[in-house]
Design an enzyme around this catalytic site. Sequence first.
Site, PDB file in Angstrom:
ATOM      1  N   THR A   1       0.820  -1.220   0.000  1.00  0.00           N
ATOM      2  CA  THR A   1       0.000   0.000   0.000  1.00  0.00           C
ATOM      3  C   THR A   1       0.847   1.259   0.000  1.00  0.00           C
ATOM      4  O   THR A   1       1.934   1.306   0.572  1.00  0.00           O
ATOM      5  CB  THR A   1      -0.913   0.044   1.237  1.00  0.00           C
ATOM      6  OG1 THR A   1      -0.111  -0.183   2.389  1.00  0.00           O
ATOM      7  CG2 THR A   1      -1.989  -0.993   1.157  1.00  0.00           C
TER       8      THR A   1
ATOM      9  N   GLU B   1      -6.684  -6.071   4.402  1.00  0.00           N
ATOM     10  CA  GLU B   1      -6.960  -7.295   3.640  1.00  0.00           C
ATOM     11  C   GLU B   1      -8.255  -7.167   2.836  1.00  0.00           C
ATOM     12  O   GLU B   1      -8.963  -8.159   2.642  1.00  0.00           O
ATOM     13  CB  GLU B   1      -7.026  -8.511   4.583  1.00  0.00           C
ATOM     14  CG  GLU B   1      -5.781  -8.743   5.407  1.00  0.00           C
ATOM     15  CD  GLU B   1      -4.534  -8.984   4.567  1.00  0.00           C
ATOM     16  OE1 GLU B   1      -4.659  -9.458   3.437  1.00  0.00           O
ATOM     17  OE2 GLU B   1      -3.427  -8.660   5.059  1.00  0.00           O
TER      18      GLU B   1
ATOM     19  N   GLY C   1       3.363  -3.110   8.224  1.00  0.00           N
ATOM     20  CA  GLY C   1       3.796  -3.393   9.588  1.00  0.00           C
ATOM     21  C   GLY C   1       5.261  -3.775   9.627  1.00  0.00           C
ATOM     22  O   GLY C   1       5.735  -4.499   8.756  1.00  0.00           O
TER      23      GLY C   1
END
Lengths: 661, 661
Positions: free
Chosen positions: B139, B421, B178
């Site tokens: 992203t 997701e 993350g």
Amino acid sequence: MNPDIIKERQNATFDVEKLTYILDGGLEKTKRRREIESMVFSDPDFKEEDPNFLSRSERYDQAVRKSAQMILKLREYGIADPEEIYCYKTMVNGNHHEAMGLHFVMFLPTLYSQCDPQQSKKWLPLAESFQIIGTYAQTEMGHGTHLRGLETTATYDPATQEFVLNSPTISSIKWWPGGLGKTSNHAIVLAQLYTQGNCHGLHAFIVPIRDMNTHVPLPGIVVGDIGPKFGFNEVDNGFLKLENVRIPRENMLMKYAKVEPDGTYVKPPSAKLTYGTMVFIRSLIVGESARALSKSCTIAIRYSSVRHQSEIRPGSPEPQILDYQTQQYKLFPLLATAYAFSFVGQYMKETYHRISGDINDGDFSELPELHALSAGLKAFTTWTTNSGIEVCRMSCGGHGYSRSSALPDIYVEFTPTCTYEGENTVMMLQTARYLVKSYRQAKAGQQLSGIVSYLNEAKQHRVQPQPVAARPTVVDINDLASLVEVYKQRAAILVELAAKSIQQEMQNRKSQEDAWNNSAIDLVRASDAHCHYVVVKLFTDKLGEIGDIAIHSVLSTLALLYALHGITTNSGDFLQAGLLNVPQVHQVSARIKELLSQLRPNAVALVDAFDHHDKKLNSVLGRYDGNVYEHMFEWARRSPLNATEVHESFHKYLKPLRSKL
Amino acid sequence: MNPDIIKERQNATFDVEKLTYILDGGLEKTKRRREIESMVFSDPDFKEEDPNFLSRSERYDQAVRKSAQMILKLREYGIADPEEIYCYKTMVNGNHHEAMGLHFVMFLPTLYSQCDPQQSKKWLPLAESFQIIGTYAQTEMGHGTHLRGLETTATYDPATQEFVLNSPTISSIKWWPGGLGKTSNHAIVLAQLYTQGNCHGLHAFIVPIRDMNTHVPLPGIVVGDIGPKFGFNEVDNGFLKLENVRIPRENMLMKYAKVEPDGTYVKPPSAKLTYGTMVFIRSLIVGESARALSKSCTIAIRYSSVRHQSEIRPGSPEPQILDYQTQQYKLFPLLATAYAFSFVGQYMKETYHRISGDINDGDFSELPELHALSAGLKAFTTWTTNSGIEVCRMSCGGHGYSRSSALPDIYVEFTPTCTYEGENTVMMLQTARYLVKSYRQAKAGQQLSGIVSYLNEAKQHRVQPQPVAARPTVVDINDLASLVEVYKQRAAILVELAAKSIQQEMQNRKSQEDAWNNSAIDLVRASDAHCHYVVVKLFTDKLGEIGDIAIHSVLSTLALLYALHGITTNSGDFLQAGLLNVPQVHQVSARIKELLSQLRPNAVALVDAFDHHDKKLNSVLGRYDGNVYEHMFEWARRSPLNATEVHESFHKYLKPLRSKL
């Protein structure tokens, strides 16, 4: 300025500035509000780091500093009108709360209203000069809503003419009062009064808790912060355990009830007098709902106008996400709700002031209605807003989760309104109690007036909800007056349904109390329908006051969307009651889609009209200029975890790990 | 042990232990789970302070320490089965997340599935020995859902046989991955591949971002933490800006697509292969929903059984708040939902493994259905759980706001599942696409199989929803099979309605794409109804597998409550479609009240059966022993603001203030 957002503003069909005046209550009010706001944002003393970058202790520290500064500045600028003070403070506090809030909102007002003349002379100068900083300690660990259940005791000892205060159990420890943990040196403590061997119920006592010079807790006082919460990081909500704490007899607030030196208890003349503050605060919360929701809509709608994503037509550039029907369906009904609640908030404020005047003249006749209305509307508006903020946040995709969007802050600072000042379900049931009582009065032939007058019709035509075919359906789904009527009938039917449930339970040999509890689902539903009716009605009434044709037009569209969206989400009620038939419900769905398209060009202008200053929003996504990404990057780089390029955990754990494998 | 909660457990009508086995998938699984859990809670290395008392940096530090420890311990104990690893980790992480999660969940699996043999030989040993810690950078600030819109470029330079990676705009900066901010030294970067002047779309590249020895960012790499979020404090979600970063040609993952040394692009053989991971993770999220909701229900129901408040009958002792009908109405449908989602989660896991087997054998036939199902159920279960957690939290009154309740943590750690997701609305529309396609196939005479086979009936009897009177109503509201049928018909009708809306828009000369967008509200509604049907059906199917009579009975009551509550909250749909008539909807409401009373004695036992260990819940309100208040007081006293009796802000601001007034 982002070119998308410029274009949005050019597309608006109405004068944003004029709508702002309507929301503020007039041009003069808007002017003054902006004056006050500019005092804050041009003041270098209020420049600060984003609280999200600070530790809890630093946040509290910063909040106390700002509280102290505000006290000085408000005096310096001569701002004394409560509304202007409120305006100044909300600008300083942004999306957060004030550490010393309870001193102003509860401690001082309680002194003003419950001190006798000598007490006023002693305590007011100390509290007004902040020698004393106080809080209001009512709730206990084991008791919130149910005041009679509070366990703290104040036992009068005539030998020394003192009260002895105690927390007899763990669950009796005072818990939650704002400013109690660290800030306050005095607390008004609510305790069960015992004298001459009898308990006389809850009374208020001024209890010194910290030394006025050293701020160290006094003997017998165990006081501290209750620990981190969901939001309210600036506030030191506290606990207080009282162990044989002695205070002079004169520290009981004695304007109404009294204890004589020998211990004789003198009853207060009327119980109604303490009613007012509660009603006032609940009415204010309705306005808080409008503000929180309008801020959230401002952020989500502005961001949706500059965010481009995916494709509607293959090969075309990515559309603004505000062009997706699903996005409009999430946000525009909430925008309509924010307007509805703004006008309901205005109404509640006006009504409160009108009725307060009556009360000062000794006329309490309208108080029960206002009490019931403020309880229900407090619950109705906070619940709706609570879930609405989260819809706004999630409509911003991933970035809504970033603290830089401000939406997480708005949510956590707002959500406690669902619980404090009267837990929402309890509030709904209080309103239901009034509705059922009114319904029974109407059934008994009494002519009701005021907002519940629709229950007068109860005795006539309704017996049981009937199947659709049997009912005349003359509803015009494009006519607000007709929709107000339908909401009214829905409320009437659901009040009747709840009343009948109670009746039926009692016929099944249940006690009145069990019958009430076994009908509670229906009662909450009835209250909800009543409040929904009131909101649709007040929004519609407001339109009658608006002269500007362009603004009238766009607000009418919003009001229609609000009313029809409420029908869709509760279509079962309307079908069940036979108030609408199946084709009409389909028409409502189709009409909603049309209204979404109609509102689309005005969406950004409608949130602009709320006139939330960038500094107050403190949201990179909701910026007036639409320049989202640059500022998000800049904000992230300031974040404390970026203070060093390499976090110490690398050297402590990750590097050593390699050699252990 | 609190006497109230002892009594609750004595009242249960079934064997809690046996129900736990059913939830775990058998006695052996329960045993092994408890073994693994006890390894954690008896391990002094995992004793820690409540993360809520720590700063962001300390929380991250603690999480990295635990990640490193877990790696060593899992090897020491020889735990290698993915489910057992998951179990160990959730016990260590409690309500929070793992700093290095993406290394395990995305980085390693991507290497396993997309490296060619030489690449595997080079990278896997490094990643498996944690020389390399990696993340998955997909992203960007300006793009989440729409992969084709990603802007990062990787341009092949045949002169040096390198790729040159760039972030050409602000919005192209990688955002959110993350572990990217501080932890990782490598990232798999998704970028648009350019070679020989052509763009070949998104491909994956291994990009070193930090020096493997010093951990300092490499030249051309701007990397850092994206700043505080709503939850996920343990995770360093990061940003990554690439400025002419050169990597060798061999760093493109080349198992499928390739770039030859001269720059020739070689296409991958099939696009379906990358499908699987996504489906797998979405299926897992269904199980996560069940876990988050069952934790929340455990906390709220146990607390409601020991909390006493107000009065139902005047003069009697204060009742447990679980005795209020409104409280039962908030919590028991959610309890039923938690069970429903647990069984749906089991089903998804089994189905995934079954279909994975088929895929390995080259049979892709069931993948589209699983893809559609996992997308919709991911959205359906996470939305429901998201709002359900908040209902649980608010049902605990004020104490639900305290971080000591764990409910705020559970909420903020769970809510991102609604967005990551696959954003939920997008997910619902993906499922809708499959449903509409299936509907059209059925209309065209094709015989559908699998979960959408109900659409086969589309061509027969339904034309338009009809008024109530015209339809036969043979529904038995006490019979689950009959209710499954009603849910199925509702889904069929809403799919048809959405398909017709698209058709009608196209008749109004809208392009197919605009017609789709203008029907999106209906499409989401159809997906929602489809998922709701699937959940009711799977819950009902599960009952067939349960032999124990007492457990079968209580689960049947839960399933019935789940089905009937869904009807009440969507009664408009059922009435509109003529699937139920008005008296039946009233019967449903009455029946729900009976079911609440029936479940009341088993409520605590039903949450006990989830068997969430106190250490994992980490909630003072949800403690197994019910001793709430003592532990809340103890927790609060440990809070950092109580480290000193007098906060420094008193000396800095409050005392000086007095002299300035």
